[in-house]
Design an enzyme around this catalytic site. Structure first.
Site, mmCIF file in Angstrom:
data_model
loop_
_atom_site.group_PDB
_atom_site.id
_atom_site.type_symbol
_atom_site.label_atom_id
_atom_site.label_comp_id
_atom_site.label_asym_id
_atom_site.label_seq_id
_atom_site.Cartn_x
_atom_site.Cartn_y
_atom_site.Cartn_z
ATOM 1 N N GLU A 28 -4.735 5.283 6.109
ATOM 2 C CA GLU A 28 -4.175 4.270 6.989
ATOM 3 C C GLU A 28 -2.675 4.576 7.089
ATOM 4 O O GLU A 28 -2.003 4.704 6.068
ATOM 5 C CB GLU A 28 -4.387 2.870 6.396
ATOM 6 N N ARG A 252 -10.828 6.619 -8.371
ATOM 7 C CA ARG A 252 -9.504 6.940 -7.861
ATOM 8 C C ARG A 252 -8.652 7.492 -8.983
ATOM 9 O O ARG A 252 -8.897 7.243 -10.164
ATOM 10 C CB ARG A 252 -8.855 5.755 -7.173
ATOM 11 N N LYS A 262 0.432 1.358 -2.106
ATOM 12 C CA LYS A 262 1.400 1.605 -1.034
ATOM 13 C C LYS A 262 2.292 0.391 -0.813
ATOM 14 O O LYS A 262 3.464 0.531 -0.503
ATOM 15 C CB LYS A 262 0.671 1.975 0.262
HETATM 16 P P1 ATP Z 1 -3.518 0.918 -0.153
HETATM 17 O O1 ATP Z 1 -2.626 1.362 -1.275
HETATM 18 O O2 ATP Z 1 -2.753 0.451 1.043
HETATM 19 O O3 ATP Z 1 -4.637 0.026 -0.580
HETATM 20 P P2 ATP Z 1 -5.066 3.347 -0.050
HETATM 21 O O4 ATP Z 1 -4.322 3.925 -1.212
HETATM 22 O O5 ATP Z 1 -6.492 3.018 -0.157
HETATM 23 O O6 ATP Z 1 -4.274 2.115 0.483
HETATM 24 P P3 ATP Z 1 -5.623 4.816 2.354
HETATM 25 O O7 ATP Z 1 -4.641 5.261 3.367
HETATM 26 O O8 ATP Z 1 -6.645 3.849 2.751
HETATM 27 O O9 ATP Z 1 -4.766 4.291 1.157
HETATM 28 O O10 ATP Z 1 -6.288 6.050 1.644
HETATM 29 C C1 ATP Z 1 -6.727 7.197 2.308
HETATM 30 C C2 ATP Z 1 -7.740 7.906 1.467
HETATM 31 O O11 ATP Z 1 -7.167 8.279 0.210
HETATM 32 C C3 ATP Z 1 -8.911 7.015 1.162
HETATM 33 O O12 ATP Z 1 -10.106 7.753 1.381
HETATM 34 C C4 ATP Z 1 -8.752 6.658 -0.265
HETATM 35 O O13 ATP Z 1 -9.973 6.495 -0.885
HETATM 36 C C5 ATP Z 1 -7.992 7.850 -0.840
HETATM 37 N N1 ATP Z 1 -7.166 7.431 -1.967
HETATM 38 C C6 ATP Z 1 -6.212 6.503 -1.961
HETATM 39 N N2 ATP Z 1 -5.690 6.334 -3.188
HETATM 40 C C7 ATP Z 1 -6.345 7.194 -3.998
HETATM 41 C C8 ATP Z 1 -6.270 7.509 -5.390
HETATM 42 N N3 ATP Z 1 -5.428 6.886 -6.197
HETATM 43 N N4 ATP Z 1 -7.105 8.456 -5.865
HETATM 44 C C9 ATP Z 1 -7.954 9.084 -5.053
HETATM 45 N N5 ATP Z 1 -8.078 8.844 -3.752
HETATM 46 C C10 ATP Z 1 -7.295 7.912 -3.214
#
Ligand code: ATP
Ligand code: MG
Length: 540
Positions: A28, A252, A262
């Protein structure tokens, strides 16, 4: 082979999806990418590569109030810097027309309805997982009325928050995500791509799975918290009769001494606790890049961490280890001093300069050698001298010999202090028969580095410590927030000396300041003053 690869290989064996592998990375655009995203990027692009498939970049841009073009650009830059190239670049907003059509399609089949309830009513009626929810009193509106209201929502006739479109799914499901999820909400917000075309926007859950489906994604890899959303994504594909991507969840990446949300990273930026998204103390990819991490180091880290089905916290020292391991192979060696003190070789001729050969990288013969001048007046690191040296201190002290790297063995004779007792000069003699490369019987216990006075130039050197003082700044005590655990000493500015030949233009990508650590030149550098960031020390 990890569990995701096992699933993919089984699918390939069975000819599922015509034996195609198509993944995607779906950020996003509401912030900069961090090391957790790097994990997901390496995984998705890595799987596509391994199985001769494709990986899309798709921006999940369904939330116009939080999304910006700046973020889109930074995300693309970071992915490419990590060494990956997407097969195609898409936006969930590309599918707004299709998603809208599907919404009408669902209304026509009695699978969606316009609900005038308030947010509070909706969540109260949803209830709790152990008891069936209560159906909304608007749930049984007829198709004509629903269609009329939905079209008027789109036309901008109703205020924000007054109505939503909901799926008619299952108000009794133990899975709360299936209790008539919201599909559309009214938002009079300008979108960074669709402008003011829409005043209703699809919810993430309504857009995400169908976007995967539209792109023909075969394996939709996401983090564990989406496991409970999977039945809903599957339900949409089933009722809409569209391609069904298989969602696979993994744990994650969590890293200690930092935060990965974020929203919180944005707060650090907007409230100026850090210099920006790319502050070298940030866990963002741009921060790590500015800090001097290499893409290889980050990819290696992602590989080493592996894919897990259970959440855990990775020690940040593993990331540092991966950085050292790669930087040791590629970093240009140079001499630099963080806290210089003058060293004078009393028996060395005045005005004499010898050009000595210094090795640019002992790990890489192709890196060659450079010539550095040696003379009567030099600088050394203040910590390499100790007036009251105990038996464990092997470097310079009065009457002790050490080697100056690439040069001679010197012996300290006396020191000069100023009125405050601060050492201003260290005086030595040198032995001309001990030049580096000459046969000499003499053994010394230490070799120290130096820069000759004529070859030294000042530079600002930024030293970093962890941004937080506790391993889990998110896991705070009552009444505290992550901000209460910011490390007040996370940044130290030092006025040091570097070899004069380094300029902003010719600077190497990665340096090893000999005997100190890995460093890189910072974007704040000017012609007059170079700025360096410490990436990581030489040892744990
Ligand atoms: P927010 O912090 O705003 O909740 P988010 O970290 O989920 O958002 P996105 O932009 O939705 O951010 O993430 C993009 C992709 O990265 C998604 O497929 C998410 O699963 C993956 N992702 C995000 N954070 C992690 C993490 N800590 N480890 C592994 N994958 C991640
Ligand atoms: Mg997310």
């Amino acid at each position: 082979m990890n569990f995701i690869e096992e699933i993919i290989e089984e699918d390939l064996k069975n000819g599922k999806n015509d034996s195609r592998v198509h993944t995607r990375f779906p950020p996003e655009p509401n912030g900069y990418l961090h090391i957790g995203h790097a994990k997901s990027i390496c995984l998705n692009f890595g799987l596509a590569k391994k199985y001769n498939g494709l990986c899309n970049l798709r921006f999940d841009d369904t939330n116009p109030t939080k999304e910006e073009v700046e973020y889109v650009d930074s995300i693309k830059e970071d992915i490419q810097w990590l060494g990956f190239q997407w097969a195609a670049e898409y936006y969930a907003s590309d599918y707004f027309d299709q998603l809208y059509e599907w919404a009408e399609w669902m209304i026509e089949r009695g699978l969606a309805y316009v609900d005038d309830s308030t947010q509070e009513e909706i969540s109260r009626e949803r209830g709790i997982p152990t008891k069936p929810g209560i159906e909304s009193k608007y749930r049984n509106r007829n198709v004509e009325e629903n269609m009329d209201l939905f079209r008027r929502m789109r036309a901008g006739e109703f205020p924000e928050g007054s109505r939503v479109l909901r799926a008619k799914a299952d108000m009794a499901s133990p899975n709360m995500h299936l209790r008539d999820p919201i599909l559309y909400r009214i938002l009079f917000a300008e979108h960074h791509r669709t402008g003011n075309k829409w005043c209703i926007y699809p919810m993430y859950d309504y857009a995400h799975g169908q976007s995967d489906s539209i792109e023909g994604i075969t394996h939709s890899i996401c983090t564990l918290e989406f496991e409970v959303h999977r039945p809903l994504y599957d339900w949409f594909c089933k009722v809409l009769e569209i391609h069904h991507p298989q969602q696979i969840e993994f744990a994650r990446l969590n890293l200690n001494y930092t935060i990965m949300s974020k929203r919180k990273l944005l707060q650090l930026v907007t409230e100026k606790y850090v210099m920006g998204w790319d502050d070298p103390r940030m866990p963002t990819i741009s921060g790590l890049r500015r800090r001097g991490y290499s893409p290889e180091a980050i990819r290696n880290f992602a590989e080493t961490v592996g894919v897990a089905k259970r959440e855990n916290i990775i020690d940040v020292s593993l990331l540092e280890f991966c950085a050292r391991e790669h930087l040791n192979k590629v970093a240009t060696r140079t001499m630099a001093l963080l806290d210089p003190v003058k060293l004078i070789i009393d028996n060395y001729p005045e005005n004499k300069t010898e050009w000595l050969q210094a090795v640019n990288n002992p790990e890489d013969p192709d890196a060659g050698v450079r010539e550095i001048p040696f003379g009567k007046e030099l600088y050394i690191e203040r910590t390499d001298f100790k007036e009251d040296a105990d038996k464990n201190f092997f470097r310079l002290t009065i009457d002790r010999e050490v080697r100056l790297k690439y040069a001679y063995i010197i012996k300290c004779t006396h020191i000069v202090k100023n009125s405050e007792g601060h050492i201003t000069e260290i005086h030595c003699t040198y032995d001309p028969e001990t030049k580096s490369g000459m046969q000499t019987q003499r053994k010394v216990k230490a070799t120290i580095h130096w820069i000759s006075e004529t070859f030294a130039k000042p530079a600002e050197i930024r030293l970093f410590e962890r941004l937080f003082t506790v391993p889990e700044p998110d896991n705070t005590e009552e009444g505290k927030t992550f901000l209460d655990y910011l490390n007040p000493n996370s940044l130290t500015l030092v006025n040091g000396l570097i070899e004069k030949n380094i300029t902003k233009e010719n600077a190497a990508k990665y340096y090893q300041f000999e005997r100190i650590g890995y460093f890189c030149i910072d974007k704040d550098s000017t012609e007059e003053k170079l700025v360096f960031n410490k990436t990581v020390g030489l040892k744990q």
